[in-house]
Design a protein around this motif. Structure first.
Motif, PDB file in Angstrom:
ATOM      1  N   GLY A  88       0.705  -1.038   0.253  1.00  0.00           N
ATOM      2  CA  GLY A  88       0.084   0.017  -0.208  1.00  0.00           C
ATOM      3  C   GLY A  88       0.565   1.447   0.371  1.00  0.00           C
ATOM      4  N   HIS A  89      -0.096   2.369   0.432  1.00  0.00           N
ATOM      5  CA  HIS A  89       0.994   3.706   0.145  1.00  0.00           C
ATOM      6  C   HIS A  89       1.869   3.835   1.053  1.00  0.00           C
ATOM      7  N   TRP A  90       1.248   3.507   2.481  1.00  0.00           N
ATOM      8  CA  TRP A  90       2.350   4.083   3.321  1.00  0.00           C
ATOM      9  C   TRP A  90       3.348   3.127   4.053  1.00  0.00           C
ATOM     10  N   GLY A  91       3.666   2.119   3.018  1.00  0.00           N
ATOM     11  CA  GLY A  91       4.611   0.729   2.814  1.00  0.00           C
ATOM     12  C   GLY A  91       5.703   1.230   1.568  1.00  0.00           C
ATOM     13  N   ARG A  92       5.034   1.522   0.981  1.00  0.00           N
ATOM     14  CA  ARG A  92       5.652   2.330  -0.633  1.00  0.00           C
ATOM     15  C   ARG A  92       6.355   3.298  -0.012  1.00  0.00           C
ATOM     16  N   LEU A  93       5.856   4.288   1.062  1.00  0.00           N
ATOM     17  CA  LEU A  93       6.231   5.492   1.516  1.00  0.00           C
ATOM     18  C   LEU A  93       7.287   4.712   2.826  1.00  0.00           C
ATOM     19  N   GLY A  94       6.978   4.614   3.365  1.00  0.00           N
ATOM     20  CA  GLY A  94       8.474   3.694   4.449  1.00  0.00           C
ATOM     21  C   GLY A  94       9.508   2.936   3.561  1.00  0.00           C
ATOM     22  N   GLY A  95       9.029   2.406   2.898  1.00  0.00           N
ATOM     23  CA  GLY A  95      10.235   1.970   2.292  1.00  0.00           C
ATOM     24  C   GLY A  95      10.996   3.101   0.954  1.00  0.00           C
ATOM     25  N   ASP A  96      10.206   3.968   0.650  1.00  0.00           N
ATOM     26  CA  ASP A  96      11.114   4.994   0.213  1.00  0.00           C
ATOM     27  C   ASP A  96      12.258   5.983   1.274  1.00  0.00           C
ATOM     28  N   VAL A  97      11.216   5.654   1.897  1.00  0.00           N
ATOM     29  CA  VAL A  97      12.241   6.643   3.164  1.00  0.00           C
ATOM     30  C   VAL A  97      13.029   5.654   3.868  1.00  0.00           C
ATOM     31  N   MET A  98      13.202   4.367   4.293  1.00  0.00           N
ATOM     32  CA  MET A  98      14.297   3.533   4.800  1.00  0.00           C
ATOM     33  C   MET A  98      14.660   2.889   3.945  1.00  0.00           C
ATOM     34  N   SER A  99      15.128   2.654   1.992  1.00  0.00           N
ATOM     35  CA  SER A  99      16.071   3.110   1.494  1.00  0.00           C
ATOM     36  C   SER A  99      17.100   3.779   1.520  1.00  0.00           C
ATOM     37  N   ARG A 100      16.060   4.355   1.065  1.00  0.00           N
ATOM     38  CA  ARG A 100      17.286   6.075   1.437  1.00  0.00           C
ATOM     39  C   ARG A 100      18.335   6.693   2.773  1.00  0.00           C
ATOM     40  N   ALA A 101      17.668   6.100   3.806  1.00  0.00           N
ATOM     41  CA  ALA A 101      18.332   6.884   4.862  1.00  0.00           C
ATOM     42  C   ALA A 101      19.611   5.210   5.155  1.00  0.00           C
ATOM     43  N   ILE A 102      19.104   4.101   4.486  1.00  0.00           N
ATOM     44  CA  ILE A 102      20.198   3.158   4.391  1.00  0.00           C
ATOM     45  C   ILE A 102      21.416   3.758   3.422  1.00  0.00           C
ATOM     46  N   SER A 103      21.026   4.109   2.856  1.00  0.00           N
ATOM     47  CA  SER A 103      21.615   4.558   1.445  1.00  0.00           C
ATOM     48  C   SER A 103      22.628   5.668   1.623  1.00  0.00           C
ATOM     49  N   ILE A 104      22.081   6.491   2.080  1.00  0.00           N
ATOM     50  CA  ILE A 104      22.491   7.644   3.093  1.00  0.00           C
ATOM     51  C   ILE A 104      23.692   6.701   4.485  1.00  0.00           C
ATOM     52  N   PHE A 105      23.309   5.938   4.803  1.00  0.00           N
ATOM     53  CA  PHE A 105      24.713   5.441   5.893  1.00  0.00           C
ATOM     54  C   PHE A 105      25.725   5.105   5.255  1.00  0.00           C
ATOM     55  N   VAL A 106      25.005   3.878   4.155  1.00  0.00           N
ATOM     56  CA  VAL A 106      26.215   3.480   3.681  1.00  0.00           C
ATOM     57  C   VAL A 106      27.092   4.400   2.779  1.00  0.00           C
ATOM     58  N   LEU A 107      26.953   4.691   1.585  1.00  0.00           N
ATOM     59  CA  LEU A 107      27.395   5.968   1.274  1.00  0.00           C
ATOM     60  C   LEU A 107      27.870   6.832   2.381  1.00  0.00           C
ATOM     61  N   SER A 108      27.859   7.302   2.816  1.00  0.00           N
ATOM     62  CA  SER A 108      28.382   8.038   3.941  1.00  0.00           C
ATOM     63  C   SER A 108      29.665   7.709   5.037  1.00  0.00           C
ATOM     64  N   VAL A 109      29.744   6.570   4.269  1.00  0.00           N
ATOM     65  CA  VAL A 109      31.283   5.223   5.224  1.00  0.00           C
ATOM     66  C   VAL A 109      31.764   5.727   3.725  1.00  0.00           C
ATOM     67  N   LEU A 110      31.316   4.981   2.691  1.00  0.00           N
ATOM     68  CA  LEU A 110      31.991   4.467   1.580  1.00  0.00           C
ATOM     69  C   LEU A 110      32.686   6.414   1.217  1.00  0.00           C
ATOM     70  N   VAL A 111      31.730   7.649   1.904  1.00  0.00           N
ATOM     71  CA  VAL A 111      32.854   9.163   1.140  1.00  0.00           C
ATOM     72  C   VAL A 111      33.214   9.302   2.431  1.00  0.00           C
ATOM     73  N   MET A 112      33.486   8.669   3.634  1.00  0.00           N
ATOM     74  CA  MET A 112      34.527   8.892   4.789  1.00  0.00           C
ATOM     75  C   MET A 112      36.245   7.939   4.323  1.00  0.00           C
ATOM     76  N   ARG A 113      35.497   6.839   4.124  1.00  0.00           N
ATOM     77  CA  ARG A 113      36.917   5.361   3.481  1.00  0.00           C
ATOM     78  C   ARG A 113      37.712   6.074   1.933  1.00  0.00           C
ATOM     79  N   SER A 114      36.717   6.665   1.028  1.00  0.00           N
ATOM     80  CA  SER A 114      37.700   7.285  -0.246  1.00  0.00           C
ATOM     81  C   SER A 114      38.224   8.147  -0.055  1.00  0.00           C
ATOM     82  N   TRP A 115      37.487   9.439   0.809  1.00  0.00           N
ATOM     83  CA  TRP A 115      38.623  10.752   1.276  1.00  0.00           C
ATOM     84  C   TRP A 115      39.649  10.495   1.734  1.00  0.00           C
TER      85      TRP A 115
END
Length: 168
Positions: A88-115
């Motif tokens: 449903g709508h709320w599940g998709r909304l939550g999935g969008d937020v959660m997937s982006r939050a996980i991506s932010i965490f993982v990519l932030s670690v990669l930013v620090m490591r590559s820097w």
């Protein structure tokens, strides 16, 4: 998404992501031309280009890291929406937020490591084996592309939460 949201997003990110995507496109064209010339020279003139593999590998890093923010901003990544009809709508909304939050965490670690790797590679003069090309600029491109992608994901989370609509 409404027109105001699209305009605000485009004013903030379009120029930066488009510039990086244009450079990524040039890297792609350059890689294709280089590989074609290398193959022709190797098989028809018996004169291989030394270090072509190193150039292709470094060009690939630059290409992917500079194209990623553009793809992220336009929501052009591959997605599987197998469960969308069931959550449903709320599940998709939550999935969008959660997937982006996980991506932010993982990519932030990669930013620090590559820097950190960029600083180490520059300090110690790390270079490729055959052509002795410095590799620190490519770690810098990784950090830049990943950091811009993190910023885009953060803005997308805000847009999803403010609008109450999932990304399409």
């Amino acid at each position: 998404m409404d027109v105001v949201t699209k305009k605000a997003r485009s004013l903030i990110l379009d120029r930066a992501t488009l510039a990086l995507a244009a450079v990524a496109g040039l890297c792609l064209v350059g890689t294709v031309v280089l590989v074609c010339v290398a193959v022709l020279l190797r098989y028809f003139a018996n004169a291989p280009i030394l270090g072509v593999n190193e150039i292709v590998q470094l060009g690939g890093v630059a290409m992917v890291m500079m194209a990623m923010p553009w793809c992220t901003e336009r929501n052009a990544h591959v997605r599987a929406d197998v469960f969308d009809p069931f959550i449903g709508h709320w599940g998709r909304l939550g999935g969008d937020v959660m997937s982006r939050a996980i991506s932010i965490f993982v990519l932030s670690v990669l930013v620090m490591r590559s820097w950190d790797k960029m600083l180490d590679a520059r300090e110690f003069g790390d270079a490729t084996n055959m052509l002795a090309l410095p590799i620190w600029p490519f770690y810098g491109l990784m950090a830049l592309g990943l950091a811009l992608t993190v910023a885009i994901f953060a803005i997308q989370i805000v847009l999803v939460l403010v609008s109450g609509k999932e990304f399409e």
